[in-house]
Design a protein around this motif. Structure first.
Motif, PDB file in Angstrom:
ATOM      1  N   TRP A   1      18.779  -5.829  16.439  1.00  0.00           N
ATOM      2  CA  TRP A   1      18.649  -4.419  16.722  1.00  0.00           C
ATOM      3  C   TRP A   1      19.418  -3.759  15.559  1.00  0.00           C
ATOM      4  CZ3 TRP A   1      18.828  -8.294  20.082  1.00  0.00           C
ATOM      5  CH2 TRP A   1      17.945  -8.656  20.982  1.00  0.00           C
ATOM      6  N   THR A   2      20.582  -4.330  15.053  1.00  0.00           N
ATOM      7  CA  THR A   2      21.529  -3.894  13.888  1.00  0.00           C
ATOM      8  C   THR A   2      21.473  -4.599  12.803  1.00  0.00           C
ATOM      9  OG1 THR A   2      23.210  -5.308  14.609  1.00  0.00           O
ATOM     10  CG2 THR A   2      23.342  -3.278  15.710  1.00  0.00           C
ATOM     11  N   ASP A   3      20.418  -5.459  12.767  1.00  0.00           N
ATOM     12  CA  ASP A   3      20.243  -6.289  11.688  1.00  0.00           C
ATOM     13  C   ASP A   3      21.358  -6.926  10.825  1.00  0.00           C
ATOM     14  OD1 ASP A   3      18.390  -7.465   9.631  1.00  0.00           O
ATOM     15  OD2 ASP A   3      18.476  -5.806   8.149  1.00  0.00           O
ATOM     16  N   LYS A   4      22.279  -7.481  11.682  1.00  0.00           N
ATOM     17  CA  LYS A   4      23.563  -7.914  11.243  1.00  0.00           C
ATOM     18  C   LYS A   4      23.848  -9.074  12.025  1.00  0.00           C
ATOM     19  CE  LYS A   4      25.847  -3.319   9.990  1.00  0.00           C
ATOM     20  NZ  LYS A   4      26.687  -2.598  10.275  1.00  0.00           N
ATOM     21  N   VAL A   5      24.574  -9.854  11.236  1.00  0.00           N
ATOM     22  CA  VAL A   5      25.174 -10.924  12.099  1.00  0.00           C
ATOM     23  C   VAL A   5      26.314 -10.686  12.990  1.00  0.00           C
ATOM     24  CG1 VAL A   5      26.398 -13.533  11.815  1.00  0.00           C
ATOM     25  CG2 VAL A   5      24.358 -12.887  10.485  1.00  0.00           C
ATOM     26  N   ARG A   6      26.592 -11.168  14.107  1.00  0.00           N
ATOM     27  CA  ARG A   6      27.591 -10.624  15.141  1.00  0.00           C
ATOM     28  C   ARG A   6      28.432 -11.979  15.311  1.00  0.00           C
ATOM     29  NH1 ARG A   6      26.939  -5.525  17.859  1.00  0.00           N
ATOM     30  NH2 ARG A   6      28.317  -6.170  19.362  1.00  0.00           N
ATOM     31  N   ARG A   7      29.645 -11.691  15.754  1.00  0.00           N
ATOM     32  CA  ARG A   7      30.646 -12.745  16.320  1.00  0.00           C
ATOM     33  C   ARG A   7      30.165 -13.091  17.601  1.00  0.00           C
ATOM     34  NH1 ARG A   7      36.249  -9.636  16.012  1.00  0.00           N
ATOM     35  NH2 ARG A   7      34.887  -8.274  17.532  1.00  0.00           N
TER      36      ARG A   7
ATOM     37  N   ARG B   1      33.000 -29.058  13.308  1.00  0.00           N
ATOM     38  CA  ARG B   1      33.042 -27.832  12.797  1.00  0.00           C
ATOM     39  C   ARG B   1      32.071 -27.014  12.141  1.00  0.00           C
ATOM     40  NH1 ARG B   1      38.333 -25.463   8.913  1.00  0.00           N
ATOM     41  NH2 ARG B   1      37.341 -23.404   8.815  1.00  0.00           N
ATOM     42  N   LEU B   2      31.622 -26.097  12.638  1.00  0.00           N
ATOM     43  CA  LEU B   2      30.376 -25.046  12.087  1.00  0.00           C
ATOM     44  C   LEU B   2      30.958 -24.121  11.067  1.00  0.00           C
ATOM     45  CD1 LEU B   2      29.256 -23.622  15.637  1.00  0.00           C
ATOM     46  CD2 LEU B   2      28.283 -25.580  14.454  1.00  0.00           C
ATOM     47  N   PRO B   3      30.141 -23.761  10.343  1.00  0.00           N
ATOM     48  CA  PRO B   3      30.423 -22.743   9.102  1.00  0.00           C
ATOM     49  C   PRO B   3      31.123 -21.443   9.932  1.00  0.00           C
ATOM     50  CG  PRO B   3      28.380 -23.692   8.912  1.00  0.00           C
ATOM     51  CD  PRO B   3      28.527 -23.974  10.121  1.00  0.00           C
ATOM     52  N   ASP B   4      32.138 -21.226   8.951  1.00  0.00           N
ATOM     53  CA  ASP B   4      32.923 -19.880   9.683  1.00  0.00           C
ATOM     54  C   ASP B   4      32.181 -18.541   9.646  1.00  0.00           C
ATOM     55  OD1 ASP B   4      35.193 -21.874   9.570  1.00  0.00           O
ATOM     56  OD2 ASP B   4      35.985 -20.628   7.770  1.00  0.00           O
ATOM     57  N   PHE B   5      32.637 -17.701  10.429  1.00  0.00           N
ATOM     58  CA  PHE B   5      31.849 -16.572  10.883  1.00  0.00           C
ATOM     59  C   PHE B   5      31.979 -15.837   9.277  1.00  0.00           C
ATOM     60  CE2 PHE B   5      32.345 -11.734  11.183  1.00  0.00           C
ATOM     61  CZ  PHE B   5      31.166 -11.542  11.838  1.00  0.00           C
ATOM     62  N   GLU B   6      32.833 -15.637   8.635  1.00  0.00           N
ATOM     63  CA  GLU B   6      33.069 -14.897   7.160  1.00  0.00           C
ATOM     64  C   GLU B   6      31.806 -15.322   6.384  1.00  0.00           C
ATOM     65  OE1 GLU B   6      35.463 -15.667   9.294  1.00  0.00           O
ATOM     66  OE2 GLU B   6      36.503 -13.787   9.494  1.00  0.00           O
ATOM     67  N   THR B   7      31.632 -16.885   6.426  1.00  0.00           N
ATOM     68  CA  THR B   7      30.692 -17.252   5.544  1.00  0.00           C
ATOM     69  C   THR B   7      29.432 -16.970   5.883  1.00  0.00           C
ATOM     70  OG1 THR B   7      32.454 -18.958   4.814  1.00  0.00           O
ATOM     71  CG2 THR B   7      29.888 -19.241   4.404  1.00  0.00           C
ATOM     72  N   VAL B   8      29.122 -17.187   7.381  1.00  0.00           N
ATOM     73  CA  VAL B   8      27.920 -17.038   7.865  1.00  0.00           C
ATOM     74  C   VAL B   8      27.175 -15.816   7.542  1.00  0.00           C
ATOM     75  CG1 VAL B   8      26.363 -17.118  10.113  1.00  0.00           C
ATOM     76  CG2 VAL B   8      28.099 -19.248   9.147  1.00  0.00           C
ATOM     77  N   ALA B   9      28.356 -14.713   7.771  1.00  0.00           N
ATOM     78  CA  ALA B   9      27.769 -13.198   8.044  1.00  0.00           C
ATOM     79  C   ALA B   9      27.671 -12.586   6.537  1.00  0.00           C
ATOM     80  CB  ALA B   9      29.007 -12.592   8.674  1.00  0.00           C
ATOM     81  N   ARG B  10      28.214 -13.488   5.421  1.00  0.00           N
ATOM     82  CA  ARG B  10      27.522 -12.868   4.062  1.00  0.00           C
ATOM     83  C   ARG B  10      26.085 -12.520   4.058  1.00  0.00           C
ATOM     84  NH1 ARG B  10      30.383 -16.548  -0.291  1.00  0.00           N
ATOM     85  NH2 ARG B  10      29.029 -15.576  -1.399  1.00  0.00           N
TER      86      ARG B  10
ATOM     87  N   ILE C   1      33.262 -26.109  17.228  1.00  0.00           N
ATOM     88  CA  ILE C   1      34.306 -25.322  17.014  1.00  0.00           C
ATOM     89  C   ILE C   1      33.915 -24.302  15.837  1.00  0.00           C
ATOM     90  CG2 ILE C   1      36.243 -26.593  17.888  1.00  0.00           C
ATOM     91  CD1 ILE C   1      36.767 -27.206  14.973  1.00  0.00           C
ATOM     92  N   GLU C   2      34.265 -23.153  15.853  1.00  0.00           N
ATOM     93  CA  GLU C   2      33.804 -21.897  15.081  1.00  0.00           C
ATOM     94  C   GLU C   2      34.827 -20.946  14.617  1.00  0.00           C
ATOM     95  OE1 GLU C   2      29.730 -19.858  15.624  1.00  0.00           O
ATOM     96  OE2 GLU C   2      31.270 -18.448  16.454  1.00  0.00           O
ATOM     97  N   LYS C   3      35.044 -20.728  13.590  1.00  0.00           N
ATOM     98  CA  LYS C   3      36.569 -20.073  13.363  1.00  0.00           C
ATOM     99  C   LYS C   3      36.109 -18.450  13.018  1.00  0.00           C
ATOM    100  CE  LYS C   3      40.490 -19.820  10.190  1.00  0.00           C
ATOM    101  NZ  LYS C   3      40.294 -18.486   9.413  1.00  0.00           N
ATOM    102  N   THR C   4      36.567 -17.563  13.322  1.00  0.00           N
ATOM    103  CA  THR C   4      36.335 -16.080  13.186  1.00  0.00           C
ATOM    104  C   THR C   4      37.824 -15.478  13.256  1.00  0.00           C
ATOM    105  OG1 THR C   4      34.245 -16.122  14.529  1.00  0.00           O
ATOM    106  CG2 THR C   4      35.328 -14.164  14.221  1.00  0.00           C
ATOM    107  N   ASP C   5      37.932 -14.915  11.937  1.00  0.00           N
ATOM    108  CA  ASP C   5      39.426 -14.335  11.707  1.00  0.00           C
ATOM    109  C   ASP C   5      40.300 -15.350  11.855  1.00  0.00           C
ATOM    110  OD1 ASP C   5      39.926 -13.465  14.365  1.00  0.00           O
ATOM    111  OD2 ASP C   5      38.498 -11.815  14.310  1.00  0.00           O
TER     112      ASP C   5
END
Length: 649
Positions: free
Chosen positions: A158-164, A223-232, A261-265
């Motif tokens: 609905w926003t066409d974005k990756v969310r946390r 460990r999953l890829p970090d949010f900052e990477t996945v959201a690029r 586990i997944e890192k966000t900020d």
């Protein structure tokens, strides 16, 4: 025992201070905030979790569809002793509100009178925000379809974005994912024993968050890829997202799955392994708790709750699905391990239905996510969980799969034989590829299905005819559907019945371009079946197809894949599936010219639309008359989480 209760004399769970006073209670242990109206039936999440906790001795109340503009509405039942439980409802609130083309829906089947507007967008976030504004220090636990499928980083259509993770966005204390009876029971026990919510970090089927990297055994953790990477938004981010999804999928089994586990900020979301599947005895207990099986009387003046109509006299016979359709999130919510109820329990529940004044002798369904998945498909799944690197049915059936309809067939026969039961229908879906694999009881099951459990039409879901698209969808090839279609027609001729298959098809699924849509249109022309309504692919959280849609990759191979993103192409594909409608002819003509298929424009038998403006009032000649009627199949929001018939917490 639970099955001895009379549904006409059982009480609803309290929804008001008057209800509390009637019971002589001054407070509750748990208050469940629900995005759905309160229907006390085992197909509705709030009712199931409420009754499960009630059976454990806790006092539970429900605030259904609170006024989110007035935070005081969350205190209608007072402050709970142990926790607020928050669920957006049996459907993701965004799916409930918007069509696949992001248009606002005018109806909501889970609300009074079927009217929209009783819950907010992103209901989980809004409800937790409201609770926090008026009540500090009381634990807040989120769950249900919306929270379950957004528990980790996810693409938001609905926003066409990756969310946390929704756990971070909501600021809740704990997230319960999947079917929540086991996790919430353990959490309740530990809270009641005085354990602080922030120390309850190891319950199966839950997600928690931590400031700083958690100290966990590396042999049990991924460990999953970090949010900052996945959201690029670039190729690196898309490939990371696809890999992130496959790691989730690989560890979705309760036996072999590891902690993710997944890192966000500066925070880390920790997903504990899924809960162990319920035993047959546990399922029997859950579905035989003292539900009134009705919507609360407060909705009577508004016309009741439409979603109850389809399931009021239905029996949930199983949980889990090993079909693994790419566009379905059921494996991320209920899991691939199938567990079924006992025959005795189902017969007791059917006998109980006869006591209800509205019951006319018709059981509307006996099933689950897939009706004829009644027991585990192989010894490995029964003992050691589902395979992590291969599917049971696609692209070909696994060599260890043992298709067996015997026990399900016995249940249906016994239900038909009960006094007062006129008809037993099956509406929750049949996997026809699985049915064809049963060389011992498949033929008998299909014959009895046609003779006793179909009323003129059997809805099935081939979804497409292009083998390329079907492989991407995780479905069997088109030849399998054709084999089933011929068997169905032959058996109905043998029985002297005039019954029809009503197939569902999806437009614009990843992998389907204009050429594949035209292939499907040609098939529809050949068979004489054209759907009245078409299901557009809907990218919702928690599905492999959504990962494909967002990344343009098939996460299973990391190879590129065709994606129909623009609204115009989606319109063209949808029009092709309804090529016989004159109002669609301009779009169909545009699609055919764009694909270089002008050979399908004209008045020859194989053509889809007329060739010239002067002949626009004439339809192309039909090749031959077919017996199938036009379908009223309809738009299927339940395609995204087939948990409509089964509760989520």
């Amino acid at each position: 025992m639970s099955h001895t209760y009379n549904p006409l004399r059982t009480q609803f769970l309290p929804i008001s201070q008057e209800d509390l006073a009637e019971r002589g209670w001054d407070s509750l242990d748990f208050v469940f905030i629900s995005g759905d109206a309160y229907v006390d039936h085992p197909s509705f999440a709030a009712a199931v979790i409420g009754r499960v906790l009630e059976a454990e001795g806790y006092r539970v109340g429900i605030i259904a569809q609170p006024d989110w503009t007035n935070p005081q509405s969350y205190l209608a039942l007072g402050v709970p002793r142990l926790a607020f439980l928050v669920g957006a409802g049996n459907m993701d609130s965004m799916v409930a509100h918007y069509t696949a083309n992001r248009r606002k829906r005018s109806e909501d089947a889970y609300s009074p009178g079927g009217k929209a507007g009783y819950r907010p967008d992103r209901a989980t976030l809004k409800y937790v925000e409201g609770i926090r504004s008026v009540c500090k220090g009381v634990p807040v636990i989120i769950g249900g379809i919306e929270a379950s499928l957004r528990r980790l980083v996810h693409y938001d259509y609905w926003t066409d974005k990756v969310r946390r993770s929704i756990l971070l966005d909501s600021k809740a204390d704990l997230l319960v994912y999947g079917m929540g009876e086991k996790p919430i029971t353990e959490i309740a026990r530990r809270l009641a024993a005085g354990e602080p919510i922030h120390t309850i970090t190891d319950v199966r089927g839950t997600c928690v968050f931590n400031y700083g990297e958690p100290l966990l055994d590396p042999h049990c953790t991924v460990r999953l890829p970090d949010f900052e990477t996945v959201a690029r938004p670039d190729e690196t981010g898309k490939r990371a997202y696809a890999w992130h999804f496959m790691l989730q999928k690989e560890h979705a089994d309760p036996i072999s799955g590891k902690i993710l586990i997944e890192k966000t900020d500066t925070r880390w979301v920790i997903q504990n392994p899924p809960p162990l599947p319920p035993t047959t005895e546990e399922l029997d207990h859950i579905y035989e708790l003292p539900y009134t099986r009705q919507s609360h009387p407060v909705y009577q003046q508004a016309g009741g709750i439409p979603a109850l109509t389809e399931v009021a006299f239905s029996l949930v016979s199983s949980r889990g699905c090993y079909g693994s359709c790419s566009f379905c999130a059921i494996t991320f919510h209920q899991g691939r391990v199938v567990r079924g109820r006992s025959q005795k329990s189902l017969l007791r529940e059917a006998a109980l239905l006869r006591e209800l004044p509205e019951f006319k002798g018709y059981i509307h369904d006996v099933g689950g996510p897939t009706a004829n998945f009644f027991r585990p498909p192989c010894p490995k799944q029964a003992k050691g969980g589902a395979c992590t690197t291969k599917e049971c049915l696609s692209p070909e059936a696994c060599s260890t799969l043992r298709a067996d309809h015997r026990e399900y067939l016995e249940v249906l026969r016994k239900l038909r034989a009960l006094p007062g039961i006129k008809k037993v229908f099956i509406r929750s879906g049949i996997r026809f590829d699985y049915l064809l694999l049963d060389h011992n009881f498949g033929e008998a099951f299909l014959e009895e299905l046609c003779a006793y459990h179909v009323s003129g039409q059997l809805k099935v879901a081939p979804e497409h005819v292009s083998d390329t698209v079907l492989n991407i969808m995780g479905k069997s090839g088109n030849r399998v559907y054709e084999q089933f279609r011929k068997k169905f027609e032959a058996i109905n001729r043998k029985l002297g019945l005039k019954q029809y298959l009503i197939p569902y098809f999806i437009a614009s699924h990843p992998g389907s371009g204009l050429n594949e849509a035209i292939e499907l249109a040609e098939y529809l022309k050949k068979t004489g079946f054209i759907p009245d309504q078409v299901q557009d692919f809907y990218p919702t959280p928690g599905t492999l197809s959504t990962a494909m849609y967002y990344t343009g990759l098939d996460p299973r191979t990391m190879g590129p894949i065709t994606v129909s993103r623009g609204e115009r192409e989606r319109k063209l594909q949808r029009a092709l599936l309804q090529f016989d409608k004159p109002e669609n002819w301009p779009l169909v003509r545009e699609a055919l010219i764009q694909a270089g298929r002008e050979d399908l424009i004209g008045n020859r038998p194989n053509c889809l639309i007329p060739g010239t403006a002067s002949s626009a009032h004439q339809k192309p000649e039909a090749p031959h008359k077919k017996s199938e009627p036009r379908s009223g199949g309809g738009n299927r929001p339940e395609l995204k989480h087939k948990s409509r018939r089964t509760p989520s917490s």
